[in-house]
Design a protein around this motif. Structure first.
Motif, PDB file in Angstrom:
ATOM      1  N   UNK A 154       9.402   5.952   4.108  1.00  0.00           N
ATOM      2  CA  UNK A 154       9.139   7.234   3.472  1.00  0.00           C
ATOM      3  C   UNK A 154      10.253   7.618   2.508  1.00  0.00           C
ATOM      4  N   UNK A 165       0.845  -1.186   0.000  1.00  0.00           N
ATOM      5  CA  UNK A 165       0.000   0.000   0.000  1.00  0.00           C
ATOM      6  C   UNK A 165       0.884   1.242   0.000  1.00  0.00           C
ATOM      7  N   UNK A 209      -3.893   1.203  -3.025  1.00  0.00           N
ATOM      8  CA  UNK A 209      -3.278  -0.119  -2.947  1.00  0.00           C
ATOM      9  C   UNK A 209      -3.596  -0.991  -4.156  1.00  0.00           C
ATOM     10  N   UNK A 240       5.399  13.873   0.736  1.00  0.00           N
ATOM     11  CA  UNK A 240       6.113  12.649   1.085  1.00  0.00           C
ATOM     12  C   UNK A 240       5.368  11.434   0.553  1.00  0.00           C
ATOM     13  N   UNK A 273       3.661  -5.303   4.680  1.00  0.00           N
ATOM     14  CA  UNK A 273       3.318  -6.078   5.867  1.00  0.00           C
ATOM     15  C   UNK A 273       3.882  -7.478   5.711  1.00  0.00           C
ATOM     16  N   UNK A 277      -4.292   7.524  -0.033  1.00  0.00           N
ATOM     17  CA  UNK A 277      -3.589   6.250  -0.081  1.00  0.00           C
ATOM     18  C   UNK A 277      -4.209   5.400  -1.183  1.00  0.00           C
ATOM     19  N   UNK A 305       4.206   0.904   2.202  1.00  0.00           N
ATOM     20  CA  UNK A 305       4.003  -0.027   3.313  1.00  0.00           C
ATOM     21  C   UNK A 305       4.140  -1.472   2.867  1.00  0.00           C
ATOM     22  N   UNK A 339       3.659 -10.851   7.975  1.00  0.00           N
ATOM     23  CA  UNK A 339       3.096 -11.481   9.164  1.00  0.00           C
ATOM     24  C   UNK A 339       2.385 -10.442  10.014  1.00  0.00           C
ATOM     25  N   UNK A 340       2.836 -10.330  11.268  1.00  0.00           N
ATOM     26  CA  UNK A 340       2.212  -9.350  12.155  1.00  0.00           C
ATOM     27  C   UNK A 340       3.008  -8.051  12.232  1.00  0.00           C
ATOM     28  N   UNK A 341       4.018  -7.918  11.395  1.00  0.00           N
ATOM     29  CA  UNK A 341       4.821  -6.695  11.378  1.00  0.00           C
ATOM     30  C   UNK A 341       4.499  -5.890  10.145  1.00  0.00           C
ATOM     31  N   UNK A 342       4.560  -4.598  10.284  1.00  0.00           N
ATOM     32  CA  UNK A 342       4.267  -3.710   9.169  1.00  0.00           C
ATOM     33  C   UNK A 342       5.254  -2.562   9.209  1.00  0.00           C
ATOM     34  N   UNK A 343       5.823  -2.230   8.083  1.00  0.00           N
ATOM     35  CA  UNK A 343       6.813  -1.163   8.056  1.00  0.00           C
ATOM     36  C   UNK A 343       6.479  -0.170   6.966  1.00  0.00           C
ATOM     37  N   UNK A 344       6.425   1.091   7.360  1.00  0.00           N
ATOM     38  CA  UNK A 344       6.146   2.167   6.420  1.00  0.00           C
ATOM     39  C   UNK A 344       7.449   2.904   6.156  1.00  0.00           C
ATOM     40  N   UNK A 388       1.122   5.666   0.163  1.00  0.00           N
ATOM     41  CA  UNK A 388       0.512   6.823   0.800  1.00  0.00           C
ATOM     42  C   UNK A 388       1.188   8.100   0.337  1.00  0.00           C
TER      43      UNK A 388
END
Lengths: 113, 115
Positions: free
Chosen positions: A103, A32, A51, A88, A94, A49, A92, A96-101, A34
């Motif tokens: 920039x 996704x 996706x 900016x 994801x 945003x 993103x 598993x249970x981790x998500x990192x955005x 943004x």
């Protein structure tokens, strides 16, 4: 290669014109995307945003996504002086249970009278 | 609906000290992320918390730590401050860690200056 790349600008457009802001990303697994606007001395403010591949429109703003080319853009129609800010791009992923955005460093837009 | 609240807004410290920053997310949001923003590096991800657990961490030294409480409020701590830690520290919240259609919303930030 940076994970998210943007031209730092400044991008100068006359009032009433279309501003086109571009962003490329390196991770094909990104899910996704943004766009945030940040005025000098202020915090980032979400604009849009997206996706799914294609275009998404919201008022004067259109976000475009092309996952095959790893490219996302933001078009601002009828640009106003109040649109002058740093834009900016954020990507993103994801896992598993981790998500990192992540920039990009932003593109500075100047709308001239 | 109240936005993300960060305190304090401004902070001046000296090298070697430690600092704690606070973030209250939007009501109902359970995911809190922290970022450092500097003119040279842009927005750098520090860590993300969800349900009181750190879910992801950026590439920062161990001097940077955080925690999240049961009410989703979060704190970030920086120990042994260095001049390079001068930055705008931003907190962002979202309902969950799934940001497919749940973007993050930022607070106004804490501007930390190290003398």
């Amino acid at each position: 290669q940076k994970e998210v790349e943007q031209n730092s600008g400044p991008l100068s457009v006359p009032e009433g014109a279309i501003a086109s802001l571009n962003c490329t990303y390196s991770d094909r697994g990104s899910q996704s995307f943004f766009w945030y606007r940040q005025y000098s001395g202020k915090s980032p403010e979400l604009i849009m945003f997206i996706y799914s591949n294609g275009d998404k429109e919201d008022g004067r703003f259109t976000a475009q996504l092309n996952k095959a080319s790893q490219y996302v853009s933001l078009l601002i129609r009828d640009s106003q002086p109040s649109d002058s800010a740093t834009y900016l791009c954020a990507v993103n992923k994801r896992t598993g249970t981790a998500s990192k955005l992540t920039f990009g460093t932003g593109t500075r837009l100047q709308v001239t009278l | 609906k109240a936005g993300v609240t960060q305190t304090p807004r401004y902070l001046i410290k000296t090298r070697g000290q430690q600092v704690t920053l606070s973030c209250s997310p939007i009501s109902g949001h359970r995911s809190v992320s922290w970022y450092q923003q500097t003119p040279g590096q842009g927005l750098q991800f520090l860590f993300e918390y969800f349900s009181e657990t750190q879910r992801n961490k950026g590439n920062f030294p161990g001097r940077f730590s955080g925690r999240q409480f049961s009410n989703s409020r979060s704190e970030m701590n920086v120990s042994t401050l260095e001049l390079g830690d001068s930055a705008l520290y931003l907190c962002a919240s979202s309902p969950t860690f799934d940001r497919g259609n749940q973007p993050q919303h930022f607070g106004d930030g804490t501007r930390l200056s190290i003398l």
